[in-house]
Design a protein around this motif. Structure first.
Motif, short mmCIF file in Angstrom:
data_model
loop_
_atom_site.label_atom_id
_atom_site.label_comp_id
_atom_site.label_asym_id
_atom_site.label_seq_id
_atom_site.Cartn_x
_atom_site.Cartn_y
_atom_site.Cartn_z
N ASN A 33 31.19 34.05 -32.92
CA ASN A 33 32.43 34.80 -32.69
C ASN A 33 32.55 35.98 -33.63
O ASN A 33 32.98 37.06 -33.23
N ARG A 34 32.16 35.80 -34.88
CA ARG A 34 32.20 36.92 -35.82
C ARG A 34 31.21 38.01 -35.43
O ARG A 34 31.51 39.19 -35.53
N LEU A 35 30.02 37.60 -35.00
CA LEU A 35 29.01 38.60 -34.64
C LEU A 35 29.39 39.39 -33.40
O LEU A 35 28.85 40.47 -33.18
N SER A 36 30.31 38.90 -32.60
CA SER A 36 30.74 39.64 -31.42
C SER A 36 31.37 40.98 -31.81
O SER A 36 31.40 41.91 -31.00
N SER A 37 31.84 41.09 -33.05
CA SER A 37 32.43 42.35 -33.51
C SER A 37 31.45 43.20 -34.31
O SER A 37 31.82 44.27 -34.80
#
Length: 127
Positions: A33-37
């Motif tokens: 989820n963090r890497l999606s940004s």
């Protein structure tokens, strides 16, 4: 070279050219989820094996494609391909490693050229 302002190449390599190891204690989905940004247009696809319940995710956009899966204990492999010349690929890996550090994850990344020789390494040695 400012990574956020450089033009993105679009031809992904035929094989991985970035190999990473990420140490984390939280759930794998949190990292995904963090890497999606991390980059505009980054898409994350989570998967849970029906065979053994192992979790993994794929992430990618126009200039990269990665897979993240358990290596051992709390260590995860984050390996993939980044489009572009050696400078761009190295800058991408450096930026990714720095972002993971800002989020509190320990990580290292090796960058290989088309002849499979190491051209860059980012991170601190992991115990």
């Amino acid at each position: 070279m400012n990574f956020s302002n450089c033009e993105r190449p679009t031809d992904l390599p035929n094989c991985n050219n970035v190999y990473g190891l990420v140490v984390m204690d939280g759930p794998l989905a949190e990292l995904g989820n963090r890497l999606s940004s991390f980059r505009d247009g980054m898409e994350i696809s989570h998967k849970k094996s029906q065979f053994d319940g192992a979790e993994s995710f794929r992430m990618g956009n126009v200039d990269c494609e990665f897979t993240c899966s358990l290596y051992r204990g709390n260590e995860y492999l984050l390996n993939g391909g980044v489009a572009g010349d050696n400078d761009y690929v190295s800058l991408f890996a450096k930026h990714l490693q720095e972002q993971l550090t800002q989020w509190g994850y320990a990580s290292t990344f090796d960058v290989l050229d088309t002849h499979r020789k190491r051209i860059a390494w980012f991170g601190k040695p992991l115990d």
